[in-house]
Write a protein that holds these residues in place. Sequence first.
Motif, PDB file in Angstrom:
ATOM      1  N   VAL A 118       0.823  -1.214   0.000  1.00 53.83           N
ATOM      2  CA  VAL A 118       0.000   0.000   0.000  1.00 53.83           C
ATOM      3  C   VAL A 118       0.852   1.257   0.000  1.00 53.83           C
ATOM      4  CG1 VAL A 118      -1.857  -1.167   1.214  1.00 53.83           C
ATOM      5  CG2 VAL A 118      -0.169   0.107   2.535  1.00 53.83           C
ATOM      6  N   SER A 119       2.174   1.102   0.210  1.00 50.92           N
ATOM      7  CA  SER A 119       3.046   2.273   0.189  1.00 50.92           C
ATOM      8  C   SER A 119       3.030   2.892  -1.200  1.00 50.92           C
ATOM      9  CB  SER A 119       4.479   1.887   0.563  1.00 50.92           C
ATOM     10  OG  SER A 119       4.522   1.342   1.859  1.00 50.92           O
ATOM     11  N   LYS A 120       2.995   4.188  -1.246  1.00 45.28           N
ATOM     12  CA  LYS A 120       2.942   4.894  -2.523  1.00 45.28           C
ATOM     13  C   LYS A 120       4.337   5.310  -2.959  1.00 45.28           C
ATOM     14  CE  LYS A 120      -1.723   6.724  -1.864  1.00 45.28           C
ATOM     15  NZ  LYS A 120      -2.563   7.953  -1.810  1.00 45.28           N
ATOM     16  N   GLY A 121       4.684   4.980  -4.181  1.00 45.40           N
ATOM     17  CA  GLY A 121       5.955   5.419  -4.733  1.00 45.40           C
ATOM     18  C   GLY A 121       7.142   4.827  -4.001  1.00 45.40           C
ATOM     19  N   LYS A 122       8.180   5.660  -3.853  1.00 40.04           N
ATOM     20  CA  LYS A 122       9.409   5.228  -3.207  1.00 40.04           C
ATOM     21  C   LYS A 122       9.606   5.964  -1.897  1.00 40.04           C
ATOM     22  CE  LYS A 122      11.704   4.279  -7.625  1.00 40.04           C
ATOM     23  NZ  LYS A 122      12.865   4.627  -8.490  1.00 40.04           N
ATOM     24  N   ILE A 123      10.409   5.367  -1.027  1.00 33.26           N
ATOM     25  CA  ILE A 123      10.722   5.982   0.253  1.00 33.26           C
ATOM     26  C   ILE A 123      12.165   5.649   0.594  1.00 33.26           C
ATOM     27  CG2 ILE A 123       9.889   3.975   1.546  1.00 33.26           C
ATOM     28  CD1 ILE A 123       9.044   5.885   3.771  1.00 33.26           C
ATOM     29  N   ARG A 124      12.838   6.581   1.246  1.00 36.05           N
ATOM     30  CA  ARG A 124      14.236   6.334   1.629  1.00 36.05           C
ATOM     31  C   ARG A 124      14.336   5.147   2.577  1.00 36.05           C
ATOM     32  NH1 ARG A 124      18.038  11.377   2.275  1.00 36.05           N
ATOM     33  NH2 ARG A 124      18.671  10.208   4.102  1.00 36.05           N
ATOM     34  N   LEU A 125      15.429   4.397   2.432  1.00 30.35           N
ATOM     35  CA  LEU A 125      15.648   3.211   3.250  1.00 30.35           C
ATOM     36  C   LEU A 125      15.713   3.565   4.733  1.00 30.35           C
ATOM     37  CD1 LEU A 125      16.293   0.180   3.468  1.00 30.35           C
ATOM     38  CD2 LEU A 125      18.706   0.735   3.048  1.00 30.35           C
ATOM     39  N   ASP A 126      16.454   4.609   5.079  1.00 35.51           N
ATOM     40  CA  ASP A 126      16.567   4.959   6.497  1.00 35.51           C
ATOM     41  C   ASP A 126      15.225   5.405   7.070  1.00 35.51           C
ATOM     42  OD1 ASP A 126      16.605   7.295   4.989  1.00 35.51           O
ATOM     43  OD2 ASP A 126      18.000   8.341   6.304  1.00 35.51           O
ATOM     44  N   ASN A 143      16.367  -7.179  -0.628  1.00 35.62           N
ATOM     45  CA  ASN A 143      16.254  -8.288  -1.587  1.00 35.62           C
ATOM     46  C   ASN A 143      17.552  -9.089  -1.654  1.00 35.62           C
ATOM     47  OD1 ASN A 143      13.633  -7.416  -2.242  1.00 35.62           O
ATOM     48  ND2 ASN A 143      14.437  -6.001  -3.793  1.00 35.62           N
ATOM     49  N   GLY A 144      18.182  -9.273  -0.477  1.00 32.82           N
ATOM     50  CA  GLY A 144      19.390 -10.089  -0.378  1.00 32.82           C
ATOM     51  C   GLY A 144      20.679  -9.375  -0.704  1.00 32.82           C
ATOM     52  N   GLN A 145      20.618  -8.130  -1.123  1.00 33.75           N
ATOM     53  CA  GLN A 145      21.822  -7.375  -1.473  1.00 33.75           C
ATOM     54  C   GLN A 145      22.106  -6.322  -0.408  1.00 33.75           C
ATOM     55  OE1 GLN A 145      21.651  -5.468  -5.280  1.00 33.75           O
ATOM     56  NE2 GLN A 145      23.649  -4.480  -5.081  1.00 33.75           N
ATOM     57  N   VAL A 146      23.333  -6.304   0.109  1.00 35.30           N
ATOM     58  CA  VAL A 146      23.706  -5.335   1.136  1.00 35.30           C
ATOM     59  C   VAL A 146      23.669  -3.925   0.547  1.00 35.30           C
ATOM     60  CG1 VAL A 146      25.571  -4.514   2.648  1.00 35.30           C
ATOM     61  CG2 VAL A 146      25.124  -6.968   2.418  1.00 35.30           C
ATOM     62  N   ILE A 147      22.998  -3.017   1.260  1.00 34.00           N
ATOM     63  CA  ILE A 147      22.884  -1.615   0.846  1.00 34.00           C
ATOM     64  C   ILE A 147      23.510  -0.746   1.926  1.00 34.00           C
ATOM     65  CG2 ILE A 147      21.318   0.273   0.276  1.00 34.00           C
ATOM     66  CD1 ILE A 147      21.283  -1.943  -1.786  1.00 34.00           C
ATOM     67  N   ASP A 148      24.494   0.079   1.530  1.00 34.21           N
ATOM     68  CA  ASP A 148      25.155   0.931   2.521  1.00 34.21           C
ATOM     69  C   ASP A 148      24.859   2.414   2.300  1.00 34.21           C
ATOM     70  OD1 ASP A 148      26.610   1.466   0.264  1.00 34.21           O
ATOM     71  OD2 ASP A 148      28.527   0.701   1.042  1.00 34.21           O
ATOM     72  N   LYS A 149      23.910   2.731   1.430  1.00 34.05           N
ATOM     73  CA  LYS A 149      23.534   4.116   1.178  1.00 34.05           C
ATOM     74  C   LYS A 149      22.210   4.402   1.881  1.00 34.05           C
ATOM     75  CE  LYS A 149      22.751   7.494  -2.507  1.00 34.05           C
ATOM     76  NZ  LYS A 149      22.621   7.723  -3.963  1.00 34.05           N
ATOM     77  N   VAL A 150      22.219   5.357   2.805  1.00 33.43           N
ATOM     78  CA  VAL A 150      21.034   5.625   3.620  1.00 33.43           C
ATOM     79  C   VAL A 150      19.882   6.176   2.790  1.00 33.43           C
ATOM     80  CG1 VAL A 150      22.404   6.008   5.689  1.00 33.43           C
ATOM     81  CG2 VAL A 150      21.799   7.967   4.264  1.00 33.43           C
ATOM     82  N   SER A 151      20.183   6.839   1.665  1.00 35.18           N
ATOM     83  CA  SER A 151      19.146   7.448   0.838  1.00 35.18           C
ATOM     84  C   SER A 151      18.634   6.500  -0.251  1.00 35.18           C
ATOM     85  CB  SER A 151      19.668   8.737   0.198  1.00 35.18           C
ATOM     86  OG  SER A 151      20.795   8.463  -0.623  1.00 35.18           O
ATOM     87  N   HIS A 152      19.061   5.240  -0.195  1.00 35.99           N
ATOM     88  CA  HIS A 152      18.554   4.259  -1.169  1.00 35.99           C
ATOM     89  C   HIS A 152      17.036   4.204  -1.103  1.00 35.99           C
ATOM     90  CE1 HIS A 152      18.379   0.478  -3.472  1.00 35.99           C
ATOM     91  NE2 HIS A 152      17.466   0.095  -2.581  1.00 35.99           N
ATOM     92  N   ASN A 153      16.382   4.212  -2.262  1.00 38.17           N
ATOM     93  CA  ASN A 153      14.921   4.160  -2.299  1.00 38.17           C
ATOM     94  C   ASN A 153      14.427   2.719  -2.320  1.00 38.17           C
ATOM     95  OD1 ASN A 153      14.330   6.946  -2.353  1.00 38.17           O
ATOM     96  ND2 ASN A 153      14.866   7.048  -4.522  1.00 38.17           N
ATOM     97  N   VAL A 154      13.472   2.430  -1.436  1.00 38.58           N
ATOM     98  CA  VAL A 154      12.814   1.121  -1.457  1.00 38.58           C
ATOM     99  C   VAL A 154      11.429   1.299  -2.052  1.00 38.58           C
ATOM    100  CG1 VAL A 154      14.105   0.209   0.495  1.00 38.58           C
ATOM    101  CG2 VAL A 154      11.960   1.437   0.911  1.00 38.58           C
ATOM    102  N   LYS A 155      10.878   0.198  -2.553  1.00 42.22           N
ATOM    103  CA  LYS A 155       9.560   0.244  -3.192  1.00 42.22           C
ATOM    104  C   LYS A 155       8.720  -0.915  -2.685  1.00 42.22           C
ATOM    105  CE  LYS A 155      11.321  -2.134  -7.322  1.00 42.22           C
ATOM    106  NZ  LYS A 155      12.652  -2.340  -6.758  1.00 42.22           N
ATOM    107  N   PRO A 156       7.418  -0.859  -2.879  1.00 41.90           N
ATOM    108  CA  PRO A 156       6.555  -1.948  -2.424  1.00 41.90           C
ATOM    109  C   PRO A 156       7.028  -3.301  -2.942  1.00 41.90           C
ATOM    110  CG  PRO A 156       5.231  -0.085  -3.137  1.00 41.90           C
ATOM    111  CD  PRO A 156       6.644   0.239  -3.503  1.00 41.90           C
ATOM    112  N   GLY A 157       7.066  -4.270  -2.028  1.00 39.42           N
ATOM    113  CA  GLY A 157       7.496  -5.616  -2.389  1.00 39.42           C
ATOM    114  C   GLY A 157       8.935  -5.906  -2.041  1.00 39.42           C
TER     115      GLY A 157
END
Length: 436
Positions: free
Chosen positions: A89-97, A124-138
């Motif tokens: 239900v999240s709309k669009g993208k949101i920062r990981l942090d 999704n199994g990949q290490v992310i070290d950027k705080v501003s990485h965008n996550v999406k539904p799913g």
Amino acid sequence: MPKTTLEKADNQIGKFKNPTTMLSISPVVPSFSLTSAKYLRSPSSSSSFFPKLSRLFFTSSSATPSNSTETLPRVNNAGLKLNETVDEVSKGKIRLDSWISSRVHGVSRARVQSSIRQGLVSVNGQVIDKVSHNVKPGDEVNCTISKLQPLKAEAEDIPLDIVYEDHHLLVVNKPPHMVVHPAPGNPNGTLVNGILHHCSLPSVAAYSNQEDDDEEEVFSDDEEMSSSSVRPGIVHRLDKGTSGLLVVAKDEHSHAHLAEQFKLHTIERVYISLTCGVPSPSLGRIDVPIGRDSNNRIRMAAIPGSLSRGRARHAASRYKVIETLAGGGSALVEWRLETGRTHQIRAHAKYMGVPLLGDEVYGGTKNMALSLLQKRVSRSDQEEILELVSRMDRPCLHAIVIGFEHPCTGEIMKFSCPPPPDLAEIVGLLRRSGRE
């Protein structure tokens, strides 16, 4: 005063004529004059300098912990794991942090960012070290909260003016010329050094610099943050020259809760200032983005229409002229911040053509102030005015009120503290010396 000095001052004033056709000011603004609060300082001598504000400064309940304040255990949270899928239900993208912070309560965003940078978060199994990485539904997010980082600031026996304190927070009246936290060039003698001597603070709050990609800088009122700064317990800041009230968190839960209030703009912040000239209109809302001044990297600037081009960030301030002083040479102005940009009041005041008195960086020079005042005060007071203005070595800005919801009890708390002697003295003189 030498005539040549006045001539130079007159030339400077032309740079700050009110750009009334450029101002984005709402014509109708709800009344927001300073009102009484629950935890106010007694007036001492300041009420005589500020009679129109004197209703603020009455004796009230003492600044001691409320009996209803609950003592909550301090939780480390190190090793806490999160394994969730971003909701459809999240709309669009949101920062990981931001997303992790919304799912893990009682953990500061700075600590979430530290966990990401240490490689403790995967998407999704990949290490992310950027705080501003965008996550999406799913997206499937796995996070392990990092260990507490040791504090690097040293405790120092520095006198503090503590307005209120309980188990979870304290409210401090910062004097002018005191730096809030250690940074390159100011490793000690700061407010944080003094607080660490007074009490313990959450060691998680040894913050790294927050990225500004899409989020408002929660921890900023008036001062730019260095990337290597240490900010134990500090939720917001004041510029070195600005005096007034700061709230400091004593545990991580309180810090996270207060930071969220700043982010949502539910913290009440009221400032008073002296301006060079009088704002016109006398009541309004300035909605002009603020960004780095391209001509002077040490200061900010109000930049109309630049928001879409990424040069500046949304900034809104409400102001009200409390009193016109010295026949229009100056004014006592109340400010309420809707956002918390670096140097926001100073940049907006300069944009309006009425820089703060004493603010040499933003145009409120001594020559400008003296030129405006010289013609409007009585001859008998001119020499004293000259002396006071010449001695003013900071912007005339004071954080007079702060209000917030207590992070543990939910109680609405509000504090006020009178302006320091340097500001009270010059207001008193301008008031009595102005010509009709």
